[in-house]
Scaffold this motif. Structure first.
Motif, PDB file in Angstrom:
ATOM      1  N   ILE A 239       0.777  -1.326  -0.082  1.00  0.00           N
ATOM      2  CA  ILE A 239      -0.141  -0.195   0.101  1.00  0.00           C
ATOM      3  C   ILE A 239       0.836   1.294   0.014  1.00  0.00           C
ATOM      4  O   ILE A 239       0.593   2.234  -0.688  1.00  0.00           O
ATOM      5  CB  ILE A 239      -0.939   0.084   1.229  1.00  0.00           C
ATOM      6  CG1 ILE A 239      -1.993  -1.215   1.007  1.00  0.00           C
ATOM      7  CG2 ILE A 239      -1.609   1.257   1.482  1.00  0.00           C
ATOM      8  CD1 ILE A 239      -2.695  -1.354   2.282  1.00  0.00           C
ATOM      9  N   ALA A 242       2.070   1.994  -3.473  1.00  0.00           N
ATOM     10  CA  ALA A 242       1.299   2.510  -4.328  1.00  0.00           C
ATOM     11  C   ALA A 242       1.068   4.111  -4.046  1.00  0.00           C
ATOM     12  O   ALA A 242       0.737   4.944  -5.055  1.00  0.00           O
ATOM     13  CB  ALA A 242      -0.284   1.715  -4.094  1.00  0.00           C
ATOM     14  N   ALA A 245       3.733   5.890  -5.466  1.00  0.00           N
ATOM     15  CA  ALA A 245       3.471   6.546  -7.009  1.00  0.00           C
ATOM     16  C   ALA A 245       2.565   6.950  -7.095  1.00  0.00           C
ATOM     17  O   ALA A 245       2.682   8.326  -7.993  1.00  0.00           O
ATOM     18  CB  ALA A 245       3.157   4.937  -7.758  1.00  0.00           C
ATOM     19  N   SER A 246       1.289   7.164  -6.462  1.00  0.00           N
ATOM     20  CA  SER A 246       0.162   8.134  -6.582  1.00  0.00           C
ATOM     21  C   SER A 246       0.696   9.541  -6.342  1.00  0.00           C
ATOM     22  O   SER A 246       0.409  10.568  -6.956  1.00  0.00           O
ATOM     23  CB  SER A 246      -0.858   7.772  -5.769  1.00  0.00           C
ATOM     24  OG  SER A 246      -1.364   6.445  -6.257  1.00  0.00           O
TER      25      SER A 246
END
Length: 553
Positions: A239, A242, A245-246
């Motif tokens: 998580i 992720a 990256a966001s």
């Protein structure tokens, strides 16, 4: 003939023969004597009497008679079991054989369980009927709630339909226990065992709520820590990656937007004409964009660095760099607040002025309202575009609704009112805001609007123009077309969005002309009203009835 007497068994009245009564009386005396030394002899004998009363009722209803005879009493005693046989089993070599044999040997009946319930005992009652664990039944109801609330509706229906196990006999029938002396004895002993277990745990249950809450919290966070220490740690890192990256994608998008605003913002057809960039000069806009970019990027960067430290267990930034980023963010925030407050002060006061334009008379007292498709150019625009050299004899059209300098649909309003004047007049009211009244009046005076009359055609421009050196300060134009009584006004569809209080579309709907490009109105005592074409309207019912009556005569 046999003599009968009336007896009362726990509130139920029976007619019974005298011989049968003597047998029943002796049987109940033996039962009371046997259970007199039990912890709750009255309760268990009362339950046995209730069961006997139920059995008598079943016999009377089944055979269609009204009196209990000796044969009925002997059948009940045989089914319940004699006290002598019961005492022999208790003193014999197999004291628990009968209990083990009887438990669950009878057909079960569906009741709501009052002893094991979360709401009404429906789930535990079903579990007892099918000999399941009640946890699975509750889980099945919980899952079925997700399917359009089916589980909830079914639970409520069963709550209403299924009876509650009130007596000991009901609870025994619910669990499939045999309703005889041995069954009542076994059930009573089970209740005593459960009661002792509850008393054993009473010291734990009676502790203060604070202590129980503390223990629950310790257990919860202990299990949660064990989970996070195992599979939860891997899931957490996935998580975190992720989110990194966001956040990085968000930073790239913000940088691209900011660079585009800085590069193209100063262009004539760039961002400078859009809100909020049209309320400040280009220098302030550039500073505002840079500071807003820093305010958004620094928190995203802090999130990325924190998550990288969590995933890779390494220090990616020292305290000095962190303090520098925090200071930069505070400075950017202060600059944004300063320029926001300074710009807001330029909208403090309001000022307006108006001017009147006389409309030339029309021969048939009808005027057509249309949009002006010819583009208005200032002297500077004409020179820059070389209108005389390159567009001699040509007309530049103004038909681009998307090129809205200051949202013309919002800051231009046209009202049509009744007036006592001989000929129509157009009142133009310009308004704006400023840091003080003089500045607001200056901003209002810096706007122009192109209105043109061609015979009985009134052409309105689609936008309010302001001078190039003026910033947007809520400039607005309020147009009031004052029309005498019985004058007609034909409004084009393109002008409809500027007109207030009336609708071209509604008027065409009334006249059954949905595809028409214009609508005709007439000035009345009640203001401008849609001119109705009576040829397409159905006759009112009263008029139709009168016409039919006249024809019949």
């Amino acid at each position: 003939m046999n003599k009968t007497i009336i007896i009362n068994i726990n509130g139920i009245v029976f007619h019974i023969e005298e011989d049968a009564y003597e047998i029943l009386k002796g049987y109940m005396t033996d039962v009371q004597r046997h259970f007199m030394n039990s912890a709750d002899s009255l309760e268990i004998t009362t339950d046995i009497e209730n069961r006997i009363a139920e059995m008598f009722n079943e016999i009377l209803l089944k055979e269609g008679k009204q009196v209990v005879v000796e044969q009925d009493v002997r059948a009940v005693v045989q089914q319940m079991g004699s006290v002598e046989d019961f005492e022999v089993e208790e003193n014999g070599a197999k004291p628990h054989a009968q209990a083990a044999f009887n438990y669950g040997s009878e057909p079960r009946r569906l009741f709501r369980d009052p002893d094991d319930h979360l709401v009404a005992g429906v789930c535990s009652g079903i579990a007892n009927y099918f000999d399941f664990n009640s946890v699975w039944i509750r889980l099945l109801f919980a899952i079925s709630i997700a399917f359009a609330g089916t589980g909830f509706i079914l639970y409520v229906i069963l709550w209403i339909v299924v009876p509650k196990a009130v007596t000991r006999a009901d609870r025994m029938a619910m669990k499939g226990q045999k309703l005889d002396l041995q069954g009542f004895k076994t059930n009573f002993e089970e209740e005593l065992t459960t009661l002792r277990g509850n008393l054993h745990n009473f010291s734990h249950e009676a502790r203060p709520f604070v202590y129980k809450t503390r223990d629950f919290a310790n257990d919860f966070f202990g299990h949660l820590g064990n989970f996070l220490g195992g599979a939860g740690k891997t899931i957490g890192k996935l998580i975190a990656i992720a989110l990194i990256a966001s956040a990085f994608a968000g930073i790239v998008a913000l940088v691209v937007l900011s660079v585009s605003a800085l590069v193209y913002g100063s262009h004539r057809y760039g961002f400078s004409h859009m809100f909020p960039f049209n309320i400040a000069d280009q220098r302030v806009n550039n500073i505002f964009i840079i500071c807003a970019l820093l305010m958004a990027i620094i928190p995203l960067l802090a999130i990325i660095l924190t998550l990288i430290h969590y995933v890779f267990r390494g220090n990616v930034i020292n305290r000095t760099a962190g303090s520098l980023l925090l200071m930069t963010w505070i400075i950017a925030l202060s600059i944004v607040i300063y320029y926001t407050a300074k710009t807001s002060a330029d909208f403090k006061e309001y000022a307006s002025f108006s001017q009147t334009i006389n409309i030339q008379p029309s021969a048939d007292s009808t005027y057509y309202l249309k949009l002006n498709d010819i583009k208005y150019l200032t002297k500077e625009d004409s020179i820059r575009l070389r209108v005389k050299e390159d567009f001699g004899g040509r007309v530049i059209l103004d038909d681009d609704d998307d090129n809205n300098m200051d949202m013309p649909d919002k800051n231009i309003e046209i009202y049509i009112e009744k007036s006592d004047v001989a000929q129509p007049v157009l009142v133009e009211s310009f308004s704006a805001r400023g840091s003080d009244y003089e500045d607001a009046l200056y901003n209002a005076r810096g706007t122009t609007y192109q209105f043109k009359q061609e015979g009985n055609i009134l052409r309105f421009n689609r936008r309010l123009e302001k001078q190039q050196d003026r910033r947007w300060r809520a400039q607005r134009l309020h147009l009031t077309l004052k029309v005498p009584m019985n004058f007609k006004v034909v409004i084009d569809n393109q002008v409809d969005r500027f007109i207030r209080d009336i609708s071209v579309r509604d008027c065409n709907d009334i006249n059954k002309r949905e595809d028409a490009s214009e609508a005709k109105f007439i000035m009345t005592d009640n203001g401008l009203q849609c001119k109705v074409d009576t040829l397409v309207l159905p006759q009112p019912k009263a008029i139709a009835d009168s016409a039919a009556t006249a024809t019949a005569q």
